[in-house]
Scaffold this active site. Structure first.
Site, PDB file in Angstrom:
ATOM      1  N   GLY A  63       2.258   2.536  69.434  1.00  0.00           N
ATOM      2  CA  GLY A  63       2.404   1.570  70.524  1.00  0.00           C
ATOM      3  C   GLY A  63       3.288   2.013  71.677  1.00  0.00           C
ATOM      4  N   LYS A 236       2.965  -7.679  59.238  1.00  0.00           N
ATOM      5  CA  LYS A 236       3.332  -6.755  58.154  1.00  0.00           C
ATOM      6  C   LYS A 236       3.232  -7.442  56.796  1.00  0.00           C
ATOM      7  CE  LYS A 236       6.182  -3.951  61.071  1.00  0.00           C
ATOM      8  NZ  LYS A 236       5.146  -2.925  61.290  1.00  0.00           N
TER       9      LYS A 236
END
Ligand code: ARG
Length: 277
Positions: A63, A236
């Protein structure tokens, strides 16, 4: 200095885990943020896992690097609910950065450390089949299917596969997919022994900001429903819960802590959060 006896003790404590995980596949995911400062240690841990008989698979996103390159190219990065709006031009940047920079850097370091790594994208094989997640996000994909064969072929020959989180659509288009999601789906498809997500926080935290050492599946779901996990930890934990469909244990650990991977796998108490069925 650590006494000789203590050093021996550390190795002895590791033995049951070395035995248990011998020949087992471990899917390890690193993000741009987590790998930053401790890249060398983390990759060394991975090489060590390979040499004590495990089969590590490294999955990565990138990212921050994608955002940095977009800026250099004068492309404005746009996010909705934490997901990068990915038009064709941005997808080109995603591909270039992940398969032209992040992956070769990881592969080169692993190889320098003696790891025999080979980089691949989810498009190779193809390994990761994707579909649009939401038309508003453009070429952001969700995983429809994982074909584990290209990965297992590399593992069987002793290589460490390094997989970039890109998928191939039925339309022949490349899709940008969240790397935690890819790692979870790959772990399921491989029937891995573990999914391990390296992040830049110590693990899942409870209401008094202490690390939850072990979390059952039902408790994990409850924490999500009650909004007790925030921000980047949500996908996550979701990835861990998804992996538990086929993988017995999923871990969220702090990639900033030196050798967190070894500490989590080879000690009894570990250092992060272990999510179990
Ligand atoms: N080393 C053991 C394993 O990998 C136990 C890890 C425990 N970790 C924890 N966060 N409670 O299975």
């Amino acid at each position: 200095m650590v006494e000789a006896a203590e050093r021996a003790q550390v190795l002895v404590e590791a033995l049951p885990y070395i035995k248990r995980f011998h020949g087992q596949t471990m899917v390890v995911k690193v993000g741009g943020n987590a790998i930053g400062e401790r890249k060398e240690e983390t990759l060394l841990d991975l090489v060590l896992l390979r040499y004590v008989g495990m089969q590590p698979v490294l999955v990565h996103g990138g990212g921050p690097e994608i955002t940095a390159m977009s800026q250099r190219l004068g492309i404005q990065a746009e996010f909705r609910n934490g997901l990068r709006v990915t038009d064709r031009q941005t997808m080109d940047v995603v591909k270039m950065v992940l398969t032209g920079k992040v992956s070769p850097d990881l592969v080169a370091t692993l190889n320098r450390l003696g790891g025999q790594a080979v980089g691949m994208s989810g498009e190779d094989g193809p390994t990761v089949i994707a579909e649009p997640l939401d038309p508003e996000l453009g070429l952001v994909g969700k995983v429809v299917q994982v074909n584990p064969e290209p990965i297992t072929a590399l593992l069987e020959r002793g290589y460490i596969p390094v997989l970039a989180s890109i998928g191939l659509g039925y339309d022949g288009q490349a899709y940008n997919i969240n790397a935690d999601t890819v790692a979870a789906e790959v772990a399921v498809a491989l029937g891995a022994a573990k999914l391990i997500l390296l992040t830049d926080v110590p693990g899942i935290l409870d209401s008094s900001q202490r690390v939850v050492t072990e979390l059952g599946r039902a408790d994990g779901r409850r924490m999500l429903e009650r909004g007790e996990v925030q921000g980047g930890m949500i996908p996550k934990l979701e990835a861990c819960l998804r992996a538990l469909d086929a993988v017995p244990q999923a871990h969220i650990i702090d990639g900033r802590q030196p050798h967190s991977l070894l500490l989590e796998l080879f000690t009894e108490s570990g250092v992060g959060t272990m999510v179990v069925r």
